[in-house]
Design a protein around this motif. Sequence first.
Motif, PDB file in Angstrom:
ATOM      1  N   SER A 102      43.983  32.947  31.059  1.00 29.60           N
ATOM      2  CA  SER A 102      45.394  33.265  30.862  1.00 29.60           C
ATOM      3  C   SER A 102      45.834  34.431  31.747  1.00 29.60           C
ATOM      4  N   SER A 103      45.446  34.371  33.027  1.00 33.02           N
ATOM      5  CA  SER A 103      45.868  35.387  33.997  1.00 33.02           C
ATOM      6  C   SER A 103      45.543  36.798  33.531  1.00 33.02           C
ATOM      7  N   MET A 104      44.335  36.995  33.027  1.00 35.37           N
ATOM      8  CA  MET A 104      43.948  38.314  32.528  1.00 35.37           C
ATOM      9  C   MET A 104      43.330  39.145  33.645  1.00 35.37           C
ATOM     10  N   SER A 105      43.953  40.278  33.929  1.00 30.15           N
ATOM     11  CA  SER A 105      43.396  41.176  34.951  1.00 30.15           C
ATOM     12  C   SER A 105      42.134  41.837  34.411  1.00 30.15           C
ATOM     13  N   MET A 106      41.178  42.042  35.292  1.00 32.90           N
ATOM     14  CA  MET A 106      39.858  42.529  34.879  1.00 32.90           C
ATOM     15  C   MET A 106      39.804  44.054  34.959  1.00 32.90           C
ATOM     16  N   SER A 107      40.542  44.710  34.095  1.00 32.39           N
ATOM     17  CA  SER A 107      40.594  46.169  34.103  1.00 32.39           C
ATOM     18  C   SER A 107      39.302  46.751  33.536  1.00 32.39           C
ATOM     19  N   LEU A 108      39.075  48.022  33.842  1.00 32.90           N
ATOM     20  CA  LEU A 108      37.878  48.696  33.328  1.00 32.90           C
ATOM     21  C   LEU A 108      37.893  48.747  31.806  1.00 32.90           C
ATOM     22  N   GLU A 109      39.067  48.933  31.227  1.00 30.46           N
ATOM     23  CA  GLU A 109      39.187  48.985  29.763  1.00 30.46           C
ATOM     24  C   GLU A 109      38.778  47.654  29.141  1.00 30.46           C
ATOM     25  N   ARG A 110      39.210  46.550  29.726  1.00 32.83           N
ATOM     26  CA  ARG A 110      38.872  45.233  29.180  1.00 32.83           C
ATOM     27  C   ARG A 110      37.404  44.899  29.394  1.00 32.83           C
ATOM     28  N   ARG A 111      36.834  45.366  30.493  1.00 31.47           N
ATOM     29  CA  ARG A 111      35.418  45.090  30.756  1.00 31.47           C
ATOM     30  C   ARG A 111      34.500  45.738  29.712  1.00 31.47           C
ATOM     31  N   GLN A 112      34.994  46.711  29.003  1.00 28.82           N
ATOM     32  CA  GLN A 112      34.210  47.321  27.933  1.00 28.82           C
ATOM     33  C   GLN A 112      34.137  46.427  26.698  1.00 28.82           C
ATOM     34  N   LYS A 113      35.039  45.446  26.626  1.00 29.09           N
ATOM     35  CA  LYS A 113      35.128  44.600  25.435  1.00 29.09           C
ATOM     36  C   LYS A 113      34.650  43.169  25.686  1.00 29.09           C
ATOM     37  N   ASP A 216      53.361  47.413  46.808  1.00 27.77           N
ATOM     38  CA  ASP A 216      52.479  46.742  45.849  1.00 27.77           C
ATOM     39  C   ASP A 216      51.533  47.765  45.233  1.00 27.77           C
ATOM     40  N   LEU A 217      51.226  47.594  43.961  1.00 27.09           N
ATOM     41  CA  LEU A 217      50.319  48.490  43.246  1.00 27.09           C
ATOM     42  C   LEU A 217      48.995  47.768  43.024  1.00 27.09           C
ATOM     43  N   VAL A 218      47.901  48.374  43.493  1.00 31.85           N
ATOM     44  CA  VAL A 218      46.595  47.710  43.414  1.00 31.85           C
ATOM     45  C   VAL A 218      45.537  48.630  42.810  1.00 31.85           C
ATOM     46  N   ASP A 219      45.927  49.452  41.862  1.00 29.13           N
ATOM     47  CA  ASP A 219      45.015  50.392  41.232  1.00 29.13           C
ATOM     48  C   ASP A 219      43.944  49.654  40.427  1.00 29.13           C
ATOM     49  N   VAL A 220      42.684  49.734  40.854  1.00 26.92           N
ATOM     50  CA  VAL A 220      41.588  48.995  40.219  1.00 26.92           C
ATOM     51  C   VAL A 220      41.373  49.432  38.775  1.00 26.92           C
ATOM     52  N   THR A 221      41.606  50.700  38.482  1.00 30.73           N
ATOM     53  CA  THR A 221      41.391  51.198  37.121  1.00 30.73           C
ATOM     54  C   THR A 221      42.241  50.443  36.113  1.00 30.73           C
ATOM     55  N   TYR A 222      43.490  50.155  36.465  1.00 33.25           N
ATOM     56  CA  TYR A 222      44.402  49.506  35.531  1.00 33.25           C
ATOM     57  C   TYR A 222      44.533  48.000  35.766  1.00 33.25           C
ATOM     58  N   PHE A 223      44.532  47.591  37.021  1.00 30.11           N
ATOM     59  CA  PHE A 223      44.789  46.191  37.333  1.00 30.11           C
ATOM     60  C   PHE A 223      43.521  45.408  37.677  1.00 30.11           C
ATOM     61  N   GLY A 224      42.391  46.103  37.733  1.00 31.32           N
ATOM     62  CA  GLY A 224      41.139  45.415  37.999  1.00 31.32           C
ATOM     63  C   GLY A 224      41.079  44.871  39.416  1.00 31.32           C
ATOM     64  N   GLU A 225      40.181  43.908  39.600  1.00 33.39           N
ATOM     65  CA  GLU A 225      39.984  43.306  40.920  1.00 33.39           C
ATOM     66  C   GLU A 225      40.415  41.849  40.891  1.00 33.39           C
ATOM     67  N   GLY A 226      41.571  41.585  40.312  1.00 32.36           N
ATOM     68  CA  GLY A 226      42.082  40.237  40.208  1.00 32.36           C
ATOM     69  C   GLY A 226      41.991  39.705  38.792  1.00 32.36           C
ATOM     70  N   ALA A 227      42.395  38.455  38.613  1.00 34.04           N
ATOM     71  CA  ALA A 227      42.357  37.796  37.310  1.00 34.04           C
ATOM     72  C   ALA A 227      41.045  37.038  37.146  1.00 34.04           C
ATOM     73  N   GLY A 228      40.433  37.166  35.981  1.00 31.32           N
ATOM     74  CA  GLY A 228      39.182  36.471  35.700  1.00 31.32           C
ATOM     75  C   GLY A 228      39.239  35.765  34.363  1.00 31.32           C
ATOM     76  N   ILE A 229      38.240  34.961  34.103  1.00 25.40           N
ATOM     77  CA  ILE A 229      38.106  34.276  32.812  1.00 25.40           C
ATOM     78  C   ILE A 229      37.291  35.171  31.897  1.00 25.40           C
ATOM     79  N   ALA A 230      37.846  35.479  30.745  1.00 24.25           N
ATOM     80  CA  ALA A 230      37.174  36.378  29.804  1.00 24.25           C
ATOM     81  C   ALA A 230      36.309  35.591  28.828  1.00 24.25           C
ATOM     82  N   LEU A 231      35.110  36.125  28.573  1.00 24.63           N
ATOM     83  CA  LEU A 231      34.154  35.524  27.647  1.00 24.63           C
ATOM     84  C   LEU A 231      33.546  36.639  26.798  1.00 24.63           C
ATOM     85  N   ARG A 232      32.901  36.246  25.697  1.00 26.44           N
ATOM     86  CA  ARG A 232      32.153  37.256  24.949  1.00 26.44           C
ATOM     87  C   ARG A 232      30.998  37.773  25.809  1.00 26.44           C
ATOM     88  N   GLN A 233      30.637  39.013  25.606  1.00 24.12           N
ATOM     89  CA  GLN A 233      29.655  39.645  26.481  1.00 24.12           C
ATOM     90  C   GLN A 233      28.273  39.006  26.405  1.00 24.12           C
TER      91      GLN A 233
END
Length: 268
Positions: A102-113, A216-233
């Motif tokens: 669902s177009s989820m950006s891979m931010s550092l905050e989300r990568r913790q979850k 354009d804003l490309v801050d990796v901390t907030y916007f990650g490195e693009g959109a990825g598919i999220a799964l349980r860790q």
Amino acid sequence: MLRISLQTMLRAALMAGGLGMLLAAAAPIQAIAQDRTPMRIAVEGAFPPFNYLDANNKLQGFDIDIANALCEVGKFECQFIIEKWDDIIPNLVAEKYDAIISSMSMSLERRQKVAFTEKYYNSPSVFIARKDSSISDVSPAGLSGKILGVTSSTAQESYAKHLYPEMKKKVFRSSPELYKGLSDGSVDIILEDKLAIYDWIANTKAGTCCEFKGPDLVDVTYFGEGAGIALRQNDKERLTRLNEALKSIKADGTYDMINAKYFPFSIQ
């Protein structure tokens, strides 16, 4: 009579053996067709042109087409589940579904979850204002006294909260509501994913009111490195299979065909 009976018995045995061979040959084909791993996919359904409900209440969009292609190549039996954006990660972790496409950006905050696949598209964020606006400077000082619109629980909301802390903000529940707030003057400027709002600006009457402001804003901390598919860790097998499927649809041209359906330029 005895000779005829033996021949009849021999033919019957051969026919039975042949049928057995046919059944044996057919069995693996049937097994392959049915051997598809179930996968429940969560999407917001309110983020055109990536995922949205059409006039017949059917899910459409770039995310949906990519998901269907991955399910076909990866041999997944997929079911789509529409989920509120605020709940989408907590309910993935709670095992109410298996993946978020669902177009989820891979931010550092989300990568913790959650865990993420390789990116399947990349998009910067950008400020958008009405064409009759006097706004030219989108720095915190330049936007002093203005009202900024963002969508709830997004990378853009987090970015605005931390880098524009003094600015008055209005938080909308979905992207379409955010765009309406900009066009009707409820806010002075909005911060949004550039590809998500591209279709609204380029192809809708309402969107002609507005234009991109600033870089354009490309801050990796907030916007990650693009959109990825999220799964349980801990879902490592599914992660590997989805990455392989993603690599496959990029190699065989399927990804490019889907890309061209929605954008006149590559979003990889």
